[in-house]
Write a protein that holds these residues in place. Sequence first.
Motif, PDB file in Angstrom:
ATOM      1  N   PRO A 166       0.839  -1.203   0.000  1.00  0.00           N
ATOM      2  CA  PRO A 166       0.000   0.000   0.000  1.00  0.00           C
ATOM      3  C   PRO A 166       0.873   1.251   0.000  1.00  0.00           C
ATOM      4  CG  PRO A 166      -0.639  -1.493   1.764  1.00  0.00           C
ATOM      5  CD  PRO A 166       0.601  -2.048   1.164  1.00  0.00           C
ATOM      6  N   SER A 167       0.454   2.262  -0.729  1.00  0.00           N
ATOM      7  CA  SER A 167       1.216   3.504  -0.768  1.00  0.00           C
ATOM      8  C   SER A 167       0.283   4.675  -0.487  1.00  0.00           C
ATOM      9  CB  SER A 167       1.891   3.669  -2.132  1.00  0.00           C
ATOM     10  OG  SER A 167       0.914   3.745  -3.146  1.00  0.00           O
ATOM     11  N   LEU A 168       0.860   5.854  -0.458  1.00  0.00           N
ATOM     12  CA  LEU A 168       0.112   7.072  -0.196  1.00  0.00           C
ATOM     13  C   LEU A 168      -0.893   7.302  -1.322  1.00  0.00           C
ATOM     14  CD1 LEU A 168       0.213   9.377   1.916  1.00  0.00           C
ATOM     15  CD2 LEU A 168       1.745  10.581   0.354  1.00  0.00           C
ATOM     16  N   PRO A 169      -2.151   7.551  -1.001  1.00  0.00           N
ATOM     17  CA  PRO A 169      -3.119   7.840  -2.056  1.00  0.00           C
ATOM     18  C   PRO A 169      -2.726   9.095  -2.837  1.00  0.00           C
ATOM     19  CG  PRO A 169      -4.217   7.488   0.052  1.00  0.00           C
ATOM     20  CD  PRO A 169      -2.742   7.537   0.316  1.00  0.00           C
ATOM     21  N   ARG A 170      -3.029   9.100  -4.131  1.00  0.00           N
ATOM     22  CA  ARG A 170      -2.618  10.194  -5.012  1.00  0.00           C
ATOM     23  C   ARG A 170      -3.101  11.547  -4.494  1.00  0.00           C
ATOM     24  NH1 ARG A 170      -3.558   9.974 -11.357  1.00  0.00           N
ATOM     25  NH2 ARG A 170      -2.076   8.323 -11.020  1.00  0.00           N
ATOM     26  N   ASP A 171      -4.353  11.643  -4.099  1.00  0.00           N
ATOM     27  CA  ASP A 171      -4.883  12.926  -3.624  1.00  0.00           C
ATOM     28  C   ASP A 171      -4.121  13.426  -2.405  1.00  0.00           C
ATOM     29  OD1 ASP A 171      -6.730  12.971  -5.647  1.00  0.00           O
ATOM     30  OD2 ASP A 171      -8.339  12.092  -4.423  1.00  0.00           O
ATOM     31  N   GLN A 172      -3.765  12.508  -1.516  1.00  0.00           N
ATOM     32  CA  GLN A 172      -3.015  12.906  -0.326  1.00  0.00           C
ATOM     33  C   GLN A 172      -1.602  13.336  -0.697  1.00  0.00           C
ATOM     34  OE1 GLN A 172      -3.184   9.966   2.764  1.00  0.00           O
ATOM     35  NE2 GLN A 172      -2.008  11.189   4.209  1.00  0.00           N
ATOM     36  N   ALA A 173      -1.004  12.654  -1.662  1.00  0.00           N
ATOM     37  CA  ALA A 173       0.349  13.014  -2.095  1.00  0.00           C
ATOM     38  C   ALA A 173       0.364  14.390  -2.744  1.00  0.00           C
ATOM     39  CB  ALA A 173       0.896  11.967  -3.062  1.00  0.00           C
ATOM     40  N   LEU A 174      -0.699  14.741  -3.440  1.00  0.00           N
ATOM     41  CA  LEU A 174      -0.753  16.015  -4.167  1.00  0.00           C
ATOM     42  C   LEU A 174      -1.309  17.168  -3.335  1.00  0.00           C
ATOM     43  CD1 LEU A 174      -2.135  14.703  -7.579  1.00  0.00           C
ATOM     44  CD2 LEU A 174       0.136  15.663  -7.163  1.00  0.00           C
ATOM     45  N   GLN A 175      -1.782  16.889  -2.129  1.00  0.00           N
ATOM     46  CA  GLN A 175      -2.496  17.926  -1.390  1.00  0.00           C
ATOM     47  C   GLN A 175      -1.647  19.160  -1.088  1.00  0.00           C
ATOM     48  OE1 GLN A 175      -3.998  16.192   2.227  1.00  0.00           O
ATOM     49  NE2 GLN A 175      -2.009  16.187   3.247  1.00  0.00           N
ATOM     50  N   ASN A 176      -0.335  19.044  -0.930  1.00  0.00           N
ATOM     51  CA  ASN A 176       0.524  20.197  -0.637  1.00  0.00           C
ATOM     52  C   ASN A 176       1.329  20.655  -1.848  1.00  0.00           C
ATOM     53  OD1 ASN A 176      -0.302  20.314   2.064  1.00  0.00           O
ATOM     54  ND2 ASN A 176       1.184  18.755   2.637  1.00  0.00           N
ATOM     55  N   ALA A 177       1.046  20.102  -3.012  1.00  0.00           N
ATOM     56  CA  ALA A 177       1.791  20.482  -4.221  1.00  0.00           C
ATOM     57  C   ALA A 177       1.501  21.929  -4.561  1.00  0.00           C
ATOM     58  CB  ALA A 177       1.395  19.585  -5.386  1.00  0.00           C
ATOM     59  N   PRO A 178       2.534  22.734  -4.881  1.00  0.00           N
ATOM     60  CA  PRO A 178       2.300  24.128  -5.259  1.00  0.00           C
ATOM     61  C   PRO A 178       1.473  24.224  -6.531  1.00  0.00           C
ATOM     62  CG  PRO A 178       4.674  23.658  -5.103  1.00  0.00           C
ATOM     63  CD  PRO A 178       3.949  22.383  -4.855  1.00  0.00           C
ATOM     64  N   GLU A 179       1.669  23.255  -7.433  1.00  0.00           N
ATOM     65  CA  GLU A 179       0.894  23.274  -8.673  1.00  0.00           C
ATOM     66  C   GLU A 179       0.657  21.831  -9.108  1.00  0.00           C
ATOM     67  OE1 GLU A 179       1.070  25.332 -13.109  1.00  0.00           O
ATOM     68  OE2 GLU A 179       2.592  25.783 -11.617  1.00  0.00           O
ATOM     69  N   LYS A 180      -0.543  21.528  -9.500  1.00  0.00           N
ATOM     70  CA  LYS A 180      -0.876  20.175  -9.933  1.00  0.00           C
ATOM     71  C   LYS A 180      -1.921  20.236 -11.036  1.00  0.00           C
ATOM     72  CE  LYS A 180      -3.932  20.140  -6.017  1.00  0.00           C
ATOM     73  NZ  LYS A 180      -4.148  19.705  -4.681  1.00  0.00           N
TER      74      LYS A 180
END
Length: 98
Positions: free
Chosen positions: A71-85
């Motif tokens: 199991p890995s980090l869900p995509r939405d959680q991984a992207l939640q702090n991204a400056p731009e996505k």
Amino acid sequence: MPAQLTLEEVSRVAFLARLQLTDAEKTRLTTDLNGILEQFERLQQLDTENVPPTSHSLPLQNVLRDDAVRPSLPRDQALQNAPEKRDGSFIVPQIVEG
């Protein structure tokens, strides 16, 4: 008697390496480096004809684990702090021009 470095040679190398050494440091380094060269000369006198070539003095073995799906980090959680996505991916500045 192995080749000996001179004080002038050590001074020249120090200059090329942009090292600012005192005369005492140059003298000490000349002595130390000549001692090292003498040790290499002694090593070259050893009979190594029956010694197999090796890259390590101790036997080593690979300790990597087998690949396994975990199991890995869900995509939405991984992207939640991204400056731009965009579209589920990180947007990063272009670093290679072309």
